[in-house]
Design an enzyme around this catalytic site. Sequence first.
Site, PDB file in Angstrom:
ATOM      1  N   ASN A 158      94.656  87.223 -26.366  1.00  9.33           N
ATOM      2  CA  ASN A 158      96.022  87.103 -25.874  1.00  9.33           C
ATOM      3  C   ASN A 158      96.991  87.641 -26.932  1.00  9.33           C
ATOM      4  OD1 ASN A 158      98.540  86.274 -25.028  1.00  9.33           O
ATOM      5  ND2 ASN A 158      97.951  84.150 -24.620  1.00  9.33           N
ATOM      6  N   HIS A 170      99.083  89.246 -17.114  1.00  8.82           N
ATOM      7  CA  HIS A 170      99.058  88.857 -18.522  1.00  8.82           C
ATOM      8  C   HIS A 170      97.653  88.367 -18.863  1.00  8.82           C
ATOM      9  CE1 HIS A 170      99.848  87.063 -22.305  1.00  8.82           C
ATOM     10  NE2 HIS A 170      99.818  85.819 -21.874  1.00  8.82           N
ATOM     11  N   CYS A 223     105.268  85.488 -23.654  1.00 12.20           N
ATOM     12  CA  CYS A 223     104.285  86.379 -23.001  1.00 12.20           C
ATOM     13  C   CYS A 223     104.880  87.157 -21.828  1.00 12.20           C
ATOM     14  CB  CYS A 223     103.079  85.578 -22.525  1.00 12.20           C
ATOM     15  SG  CYS A 223     102.303  84.644 -23.850  1.00 12.20           S
TER      16      CYS A 223
END
Length: 325
Positions: free
Chosen positions: A282, A252, A113
């Site tokens: 996500n 994020h 990520c």
Amino acid sequence: MIKAAILGTGRCVPKKILTNADLEKMVDTSDEWITTRTGIKERRIVSEGETWSLLATEASRQALEMAQVAPQDLDIIIAATFTSDYRLPAGACLVQQALKAYKATAFDLAGACTGFIYGLSIAEKFIKDNPKLKILVIGAEVLSAVTNWEDRSTCVLFGDGAGAAVVGADEEKGILSVYTGSDPTVWDLLCVPAGGSLYPPFKEGVPKEEYFVKMKGNEVFKYAVRYMEEAARTVLEKAGLEPKDIDWFIPHQANIRIINMVAKRLGIPLEKVIVNIEKYGNTSAATIPIALDEAVREGKIKRGDLILLDAFGGGFTYGAIVLKW
Ligand code: UT7
């Protein structure tokens, strides 16, 4: 002084929307649980014919157009991903082919990520070394391919999508400071156990679920908050700035509770936080470039704004960047 600046951004998400109501039919979950625990309402999932390279290429085309850089003038293509079309070649090479950007050097990086932040940080070093370079940084994932659709603790979280940025030199705007790190001590809290060289595909005796993302969510949560706060504070300090100086915080997008907690700890008001997790879930390395592109194209981000990017992911990896738009 010459800085590495984002000259253009782009994004591309699959057409198909998978809602929380759809997931209620697939696993034992509820819209109420997913919304209150994660902030996610829906996510995009690839359909037949939609591929990692198509999403990544479209996001890249948009970024190149905004930057007014021709694909043939790209020097480097960096794709942050662990879900590109093939194990070999790199996804960046597929984008290079689609764009006919034959002058470029193309490679992938595995930063989970945090991959887009790692990619920007590498681009910055290249630009400082040679300000003439034009670099394409992509964050793209087809997480639906590594999602266990029978595991309610993970399948409600992830989505597919791509974001991209073209980086080049500028005297006014650009990256003011970068901070990256990794903590491998508890890597197994978030991993895809099989499918690598240790447990290759189809190895006898390996349960099917080992080929998908596994996560001890509540443990990961604590590390995410801690490292995102640490990365943000460190990168701001390096830039000689304080949280109050920031115009836009783009974290994020893994969980709205993580985002809110980090913003609160930093003292950044929620009006300054860019959030789109409700639409996409996500998307790993793609969350930050997608959110950045949306905010730029919606006209939220304006010339001269100070932006804080901040990510955390599997590895663990983490990192933050402060830039002037
Ligand atoms: O991308 C970078 C890295 N990833 C992250 O940063 C993600 C970090 N973690 C999280 O976002 C959260 O931990 C989750 C959203 C994954 C989970 O939320 P949580 O509040 O930490 O829940 P939990 O894992 O502690 O589970 C609480 C309960 C459990 O039931 P019991 O044991 O209390 O009866 C789970 O079985 O919620 C249950 N549960 C669900 N219930 C309905 C777990 N998943 C679901 C679900 N629907 N989808």
